[in-house]
Design an enzyme around this catalytic site. Structure first.
Site, mmCIF file in Angstrom:
data_model
loop_
_atom_site.group_PDB
_atom_site.id
_atom_site.type_symbol
_atom_site.label_atom_id
_atom_site.label_comp_id
_atom_site.label_asym_id
_atom_site.label_seq_id
_atom_site.Cartn_x
_atom_site.Cartn_y
_atom_site.Cartn_z
ATOM 1 N N SER A 185 -12.323 16.790 21.431
ATOM 2 C CA SER A 185 -12.976 16.236 19.821
ATOM 3 C C SER A 185 -13.597 14.401 20.576
ATOM 4 C CB SER A 185 -11.988 15.536 18.795
ATOM 5 O OG SER A 185 -10.975 14.718 19.538
ATOM 6 N N HIS A 213 -13.189 20.760 14.787
ATOM 7 C CA HIS A 213 -14.354 20.411 14.819
ATOM 8 C C HIS A 213 -15.603 21.402 14.808
ATOM 9 C CE1 HIS A 213 -13.097 15.688 15.326
ATOM 10 N NE2 HIS A 213 -11.555 16.439 15.576
ATOM 11 N N LYS A 244 -11.994 19.148 7.869
ATOM 12 C CA LYS A 244 -13.238 18.364 8.252
ATOM 13 C C LYS A 244 -14.329 18.607 7.693
ATOM 14 C CE LYS A 244 -10.654 16.893 13.110
ATOM 15 N NZ LYS A 244 -9.323 16.900 13.700
HETATM 16 C C1 LIG Z 1 -8.113 17.445 13.334
HETATM 17 C C2 LIG Z 1 -7.540 18.555 14.661
HETATM 18 C C3 LIG Z 1 -6.147 18.676 14.333
HETATM 19 C C4 LIG Z 1 -5.256 18.430 12.985
HETATM 20 O O1 LIG Z 1 -5.902 18.767 12.069
HETATM 21 P P1 LIG Z 1 -5.267 18.572 10.188
HETATM 22 O O2 LIG Z 1 -5.564 19.265 9.560
HETATM 23 O O3 LIG Z 1 -5.789 17.173 10.012
HETATM 24 O O4 LIG Z 1 -3.693 18.019 10.616
HETATM 25 C C5 LIG Z 1 -5.609 20.099 14.765
HETATM 26 N N1 LIG Z 1 -7.051 20.150 15.951
HETATM 27 C C6 LIG Z 1 -7.686 19.955 16.471
HETATM 28 C C7 LIG Z 1 -8.541 19.997 17.365
HETATM 29 C C8 LIG Z 1 -8.252 19.281 15.564
HETATM 30 O O5 LIG Z 1 -9.442 18.702 15.609
#
Ligand SMILES: *Cc1c(COP(=O)(O)O)cnc(C)c1O
Length: 396
Positions: A185, A213, A244
């Site tokens: 990310s 992502h 996301k």
């Molecule tokens: C955003 C993200 C998470 C966390 O996700 P949530 O559902 O907001 O807890 C976990 N792993 C990765 C790689 C992320 O980018």
């Protein structure tokens, strides 16, 4: 009452403020989209959200959530295994399993919860867990939470020689697991899953892929980084988020073999001790997956916009980091520079986040643009040009 701790916190906050690294929450007075209403600033273009497909405020997803809210109420008021499992949870899990081509799936209240609840539940004495050094914090914390007799290793970022050396070193362990983000990310680059699959086959290792992502962003039909490499059926365990690209609100999942998901139901601590997803979110998640599968053209359009944005930035001599994802970072140097530029862009109505040390290495502070299907080409062009103009002005 002792004030020593509060005094220390106050001093630390003061120091962070002085160093320009203090985080202040920005208040949004409405839904997420390409344009948002920002308190104190008015309408701005948002290039900082993970709403890659424009699903966060999609009318059909909002309606699915609303209908479930009315039918099932606001809360499960329970963890899954006591009285927190409604039919919508099972429907979403069936959808997630089908989407990923796995035997089963299990939802959590977030991907954070999924990742922190996975490894401790499934790893036993002597098992080896090898993790990319740039993996998400929730994977790091989840792996750290395993028992003392689990062997934990970190390999250099996407460095296949280092990974292979570590797999070789642990060839006699009861099991080996390779853990990686799909899309990283902060860099916007992707894990070399084709090579990881080859190593996993050579050294009899499982692959755990967190594609938070990548889901909805990568691959021809948005099935993620594994689809991009044509290796969907070679990934043993997927983890990911509903919050996301799927825009379902919140929530996360583990998709994989039934032996894994059933073990998680028995042993995974965030599953045993924390609330189930609200039914409204579960229903929204199913609707998001349905829309994603029905509209691969959204994914392709997003990919085209992200690629075009990278080309535009290069034409403006802005030198974005190379990658195929919708995360497009531009390195600007010092942390203070990134924070200053983000502030100046916001004054021009462009909301992009600056990341500095210690989130990224010293001297590699960056502005992280996140492209969405919801963006118009004019919005993306304006953002690129605004940054170019600011950099020119500060170089003078
Ligand atoms: C955003 C993200 C998470 C966390 O996700 P949530 O559902 O907001 O807890 C976990 N792993 C990765 C790689 C992320 O980018």
């Amino acid at each position: 009452m002792s004030n020593a701790l509060l005094l220390r916190l106050t001093e630390d906050l003061f120091a962070a403020d002085k160093a320009g690294t203090y985080k202040r929450l920005k208040t949004i007075e409405g839904p997420i989209g390409d344009r948002i209403q920002l308190a104190g600033k008015g309408e701005v273009t948002l290039l900082s959200s993970n709403d890659y497909l424009g699903f966060a405020n999609h009318p059909e997803i909002v309606e699915a959530a609303r209908a479930a809210l009315l039918k099932y109420g606001a809360s499960t008021a329970s963890v899954r295994f006591i009285c927190g499992t409604q039919d919508v949870h099972e429907a979403l899990e069936a959808d997630l399993a089908r989407f990923h081509g796995t035997e089963a799936a299990l939802t959590y209240s977030s991907c954070w919860a999924a990742n922190t609840g996975l490894f401790n539940a499934i790893c036993g004495a002597g098992d080896v867990v090898l993790s990319d050094e740039l993996n998400h914090a929730s994977l790091i914390d989840g792996i750290r939470a395993t028992a003392k007799d689990v062997v934990r290793g970190v390999y250099k970022h996407s460095d296949m020689a280092d990974l292979e050396a570590k797999l070789k070193q642990h060839a006699d362990a009861p099991s080996r697991m390779i853990v990686t983000d799909g899309v990283f990310s902060m860099e916007g680059d992707i894990a070399p899953l084709d090579q990881i699959v080859a190593l996993a086959e050579k050294y009899d290792a499982l692959i755990v892929l967190d594609d938070s992502h990548g889901l909805g962003v990568m691959g021809k039909t948005g099935h993620g980084t594994a689809e991009h490499f044509g290796v969907m059926d070679k990934i043993d365990i997927f983890t990911g988020t509903l919050g996301k690209a799927l825009g379902a609100g919140t929530g996360g999942f583990v998709a994989g073999p039934k032996a894994v998901t059933e073990t998680l139901i028995q042993k995974s601590r965030p599953h045993l001790f924390s609330n189930a997803l609200p039914a409204s979110v579960a229903a929204a998640g199913s609707k998001s997956l349905e829309l994603l599968e029905a509209h691969p053209e959204r994914v392709q359009s997003l990919q085209e916009k992200a690629a075009k944005f990278r080309v535009l930035l290069k034409e403006l001599d802005l030198d974005p980091l190379e990658g195929d994802s919708a995360v497009v970072p531009v390195i600007v140097g010092e942390t203070a520079t990134a924070i200053r530029l983000a502030g100046e862009l916001l004054d021009k109505g462009i909301f992009v986040t600056g990341f500095g040390f210690p989130v990224v290495p010293e001297g590699e502070a960056r502005l992280r643009f996140q492209v969405s299907y919801a963006h118009t080409e004019a919005e993306l062009e304006e953002a690129g040009r605004a940054l170019a103009t600011l950099l020119l002005a500060s170089a003078k």
